[in-house]
Design a protein around this motif. Structure first.
Motif, PDB file in Angstrom:
ATOM      1  N   UNK A  62       0.814  -1.525   0.143  1.00  0.00           N
ATOM      2  CA  UNK A  62       0.004   0.253   0.031  1.00  0.00           C
ATOM      3  C   UNK A  62       0.862   1.174   0.153  1.00  0.00           C
ATOM      4  N   UNK A  63       2.017   1.205   0.828  1.00  0.00           N
ATOM      5  CA  UNK A  63       2.838   2.459   0.763  1.00  0.00           C
ATOM      6  C   UNK A  63       3.381   2.713  -0.587  1.00  0.00           C
ATOM      7  N   UNK A  64       4.124   1.609  -1.220  1.00  0.00           N
ATOM      8  CA  UNK A  64       4.884   1.710  -2.252  1.00  0.00           C
ATOM      9  C   UNK A  64       4.033   2.073  -3.457  1.00  0.00           C
ATOM     10  N   UNK A  65       2.955   1.159  -3.644  1.00  0.00           N
ATOM     11  CA  UNK A  65       2.053   1.608  -4.782  1.00  0.00           C
ATOM     12  C   UNK A  65       1.119   2.799  -4.536  1.00  0.00           C
ATOM     13  N   UNK A  66       0.645   2.992  -3.356  1.00  0.00           N
ATOM     14  CA  UNK A  66       0.026   4.035  -3.170  1.00  0.00           C
ATOM     15  C   UNK A  66       0.390   5.486  -3.384  1.00  0.00           C
ATOM     16  N   UNK A  67       2.065   5.635  -2.951  1.00  0.00           N
ATOM     17  CA  UNK A  67       2.453   6.868  -3.306  1.00  0.00           C
ATOM     18  C   UNK A  67       2.594   7.105  -4.938  1.00  0.00           C
ATOM     19  N   UNK A  68       2.644   6.129  -5.623  1.00  0.00           N
ATOM     20  CA  UNK A  68       2.747   6.270  -6.942  1.00  0.00           C
ATOM     21  C   UNK A  68       1.386   6.681  -7.477  1.00  0.00           C
ATOM     22  N   UNK A  69       0.471   5.918  -6.944  1.00  0.00           N
ATOM     23  CA  UNK A  69      -1.109   6.088  -7.378  1.00  0.00           C
ATOM     24  C   UNK A  69      -1.782   7.514  -7.380  1.00  0.00           C
ATOM     25  N   UNK A  70      -1.133   8.045  -6.185  1.00  0.00           N
ATOM     26  CA  UNK A  70      -1.764   9.299  -5.798  1.00  0.00           C
ATOM     27  C   UNK A  70      -1.528  10.442  -7.105  1.00  0.00           C
ATOM     28  N   UNK A  71      -0.030  10.264  -7.227  1.00  0.00           N
ATOM     29  CA  UNK A  71       0.256  11.042  -8.633  1.00  0.00           C
ATOM     30  C   UNK A  71      -0.494  10.610  -9.822  1.00  0.00           C
ATOM     31  N   UNK A  72      -0.428   9.259 -10.114  1.00  0.00           N
ATOM     32  CA  UNK A  72      -1.074   8.816 -11.482  1.00  0.00           C
ATOM     33  C   UNK A  72      -2.221   9.152 -11.548  1.00  0.00           C
ATOM     34  N   UNK A  73      -3.026   9.398 -10.818  1.00  0.00           N
ATOM     35  CA  UNK A  73      -4.550   9.644 -10.506  1.00  0.00           C
ATOM     36  C   UNK A  73      -4.868  10.986 -10.771  1.00  0.00           C
ATOM     37  N   UNK A  74      -4.093  11.768 -10.663  1.00  0.00           N
ATOM     38  CA  UNK A  74      -3.988  13.250 -10.864  1.00  0.00           C
ATOM     39  C   UNK A  74      -3.592  13.483 -12.374  1.00  0.00           C
ATOM     40  N   UNK A  75      -3.100  12.601 -13.149  1.00  0.00           N
ATOM     41  CA  UNK A  75      -2.807  12.927 -14.446  1.00  0.00           C
ATOM     42  C   UNK A  75      -3.814  12.031 -15.266  1.00  0.00           C
ATOM     43  N   UNK A  76      -4.022  10.593 -15.021  1.00  0.00           N
ATOM     44  CA  UNK A  76      -4.638   9.716 -15.779  1.00  0.00           C
ATOM     45  C   UNK A  76      -5.819   9.179 -14.792  1.00  0.00           C
ATOM     46  N   UNK A  77      -6.802   8.443 -15.672  1.00  0.00           N
ATOM     47  CA  UNK A  77      -7.829   7.584 -14.731  1.00  0.00           C
ATOM     48  C   UNK A  77      -7.155   6.132 -14.652  1.00  0.00           C
ATOM     49  N   UNK A  78      -6.161   5.894 -14.398  1.00  0.00           N
ATOM     50  CA  UNK A  78      -5.336   4.515 -14.188  1.00  0.00           C
ATOM     51  C   UNK A  78      -4.739   4.650 -12.783  1.00  0.00           C
TER      52      UNK A  78
END
Length: 526
Positions: free
Chosen positions: A169-185
């Protein structure tokens, strides 16, 4: 660490080019210009300097030196020394180069599919040799970044302080916070090498756990860049990050979001250089990031032949239009203003379509840098101004979303009758909220302000006769001084004849945001 100045001598296609960012270079440097203008060559120069600390790889000398190809035999050379061809000054002045000084991503990158089947001990980030070594080399670092992320998850789990779910959750979560601001994935899983599923898996809409290979080219581009910076930024913590054409495969809105998120990831003491044709990147530089950006325009002239210096452009509307024209050619109309301000003056344009109205030209000059999305337009006299602005509001507001149309008048709006400050207040209270009126009598009362004249004289080595000025200009707000240009130029020590309108335009050029006159005008209008 930030780059402050670069000089390239017979490097790539340049004879002698200097890029000077000034004494306090900003965090983001955007290089714009057409294909083949030399933007990527700057990154090659940075890459070459890294060979002082990473002495392997790269192209042969003829790739870097123009001296091999001169037609003039007296200029031609058969040797190349990068330390003579590339001179770089850093900020702060005491900054020293190191292995981490530059981190460069090329335009040639595309990892279409991941298929990691083994995981072994990884060399440190500074020892790895998977990075491209020139602007024409392929960039395939996603494979190594995936392995580093997977290794980090194993290491965190083995430390025993967190469960597998917490680590993930920590590793993927930090990446997903940014990805979801740019893309819907977002990333749903790091896969499982033991099951021969060594790649990222994603969620989008009502689909989950589909592999990286199923992403679009643009989605892969964003994942690649964001993941790379997240993994590297802790090690490259005193670094000039360089990204060549990061907009490949991306639509305009994604481009803009990507630059905004990249800037957040990069530490404040670092610098980001971007070479781009991207409308989205340029809009982010014009809007959200404008206080952090310097723009280098390579489209103004041929910088390859002879000695030239490029400095950051003033980010005025006119300059932005030229930059956008590089990307859009004749579609520069897409750079439509967000606010049109109708003011008094000659309504007919010149033959070439440019503005003839004096007030509009003066105000565009004063405010174009701070308000690049605002356009002042002359629309005739007092009554014509009202009529034409109403027509514009009824038509243009239907065509352009978010467009504001204002009406700006001199306080001299009663056919020569005296109009007091109280009369101005009454007018504004009894007219629509888009109406504006100068506090001072008219535009000349700002241009002929003592603060402006003193600065003009100082910049032009003239002596200002302050005593005579004070004896005549007793009330700068209310006195009618429009027709006193001759008297004012005498106070400035100008003895030759001058064109009154041109003189006033020159005065307008010295009005800058830190001045009281600028603040007063700004308060009236905005």
């Amino acid at each position: 660490m930030r780059v402050r100045k670069i000089q390239l001598k017979t490097f790539k296609r340049f004879d002698d080019l200097t890029i000077d960012l000034g004494d306090e270079p900003r965090k983001i440097i955007v290089m714009v210009g057409p294909n083949g203008c030399g933007k990527s060559s700057v990154f090659d120069a940075f890459e070459e300097k890294q060979k002082d600390f990473r002495p392997w790889g790269g192209e042969d000398a003829s790739f870097y030196s123009k001296a091999f190809f001169y037609t003039d035999e007296t200029k031609k050379a058969s040797t190349y020394n990068r330390n003579n061809s590339i001179l770089i000054e850093f900020y702060p002045p005491n900054a020293q180069s190191s292995r981490k000084t530059f981190y460069i991503r090329t335009a040639y990158r595309f990892t279409s599919k991941l298929n990691v089947q083994t995981l072994s001990a990884m060399a440190s980030i500074f020892e790895t040799r998977d990075e491209p070594l020139s602007s024409i080399a392929l960039d395939g670092r996603l494979d190594a970044n995936y392995k580093r992320l997977l290794s980090a998850s194993y290491s965190a789990f083995e430390a025993g302080d967190k469960t597998g779910n917490q680590v993930r959750a920590e590793l993927i979560g930090s990446i997903n916070v940014i990805l979801e601001k740019i893309l819907d994935i977002k990333i749903s899983s790091l896969g499982n090498i033991m099951d021969r599923k060594g790649e990222f898996y994603f969620e989008k809409g009502n689909a989950t756990n589909f592999p990286y290979s199923n992403l679009s080219a643009g989605e892969k581009e964003v994942v690649d860049i964001i993941l790379d910076i997240i993994i590297k930024k802790n090690d490259y913590d005193n670094t000039v990050f360089c990204i060549d054409e990061p907009e490949l495969h991306l639509n305009t809105s994604v481009q803009k979001k990507l630059l905004i998120e990249i800037e957040k990831l990069i530490p404040e003491n670092c610098q980001l250089w971007v070479a781009t044709h991207s409308i989205g990147f340029m809009k982010a530089a014009q809007d959200e990031l404008k206080e952090k950006v310097q723009v280098l325009d390579f489209s103004e002239k041929d910088y390859f032949t002879g000695s030239h210096t490029i400095t950051p452009i003033r980010t005025t509307r006119k300059n932005w239009q030229r930059i956008f024209k590089t990307a859009l050619e004749d579609l520069t109309g897409l750079l439509s203003p967000r606010k049109i301000i109708y003011c008094e003056g000659r309504d007919q344009p010149r033959r070439d379509g440019t503005e003839r109205g004096f007030d509009a030209n003066v105000l565009n000059g004063i405010f174009s840098e701070k308000y690049p999305d605002v356009l002042f337009v002359s629309s005739g006299g007092n009554t014509e101004l009202d009529q034409r602005s109403e027509i514009a509001i009824s038509i243009l507001s239907k065509v352009f979303d978010g467009l504001d149309i204002l009406v700006l008048k001199d306080r001299d709006m009663a056919s020569g009758k005296n109009t007091t400050a109280h009369d101005r207040d009454v007018y504004l209270k009894n007219n629509p909220s888009n109406h504006r009126v100068f506090v001072r009598w008219e535009i000349e009362n700002y241009l002929f302000d003592k603060e402006v004249l003193k600065k003009y004289c100082n910049l032009n080595a003239l002596t200002f006769d302050e005593a005579s000025y004070d004896g005549f200009v007793v009330d700068i707000e209310n006195q009618n001084i429009k027709d006193e240009t001759g008297r004012i130029k005498n106070y400035c020590g100008i003895v030759s004849s001058i064109n009154a309108e041109k003189f006033k335009q020159e005065l307008a050029k010295v009005i800058t945001p830190e001045m009281t006159v600028f603040a007063e005008l700004e308060s009236c209008i905005f």
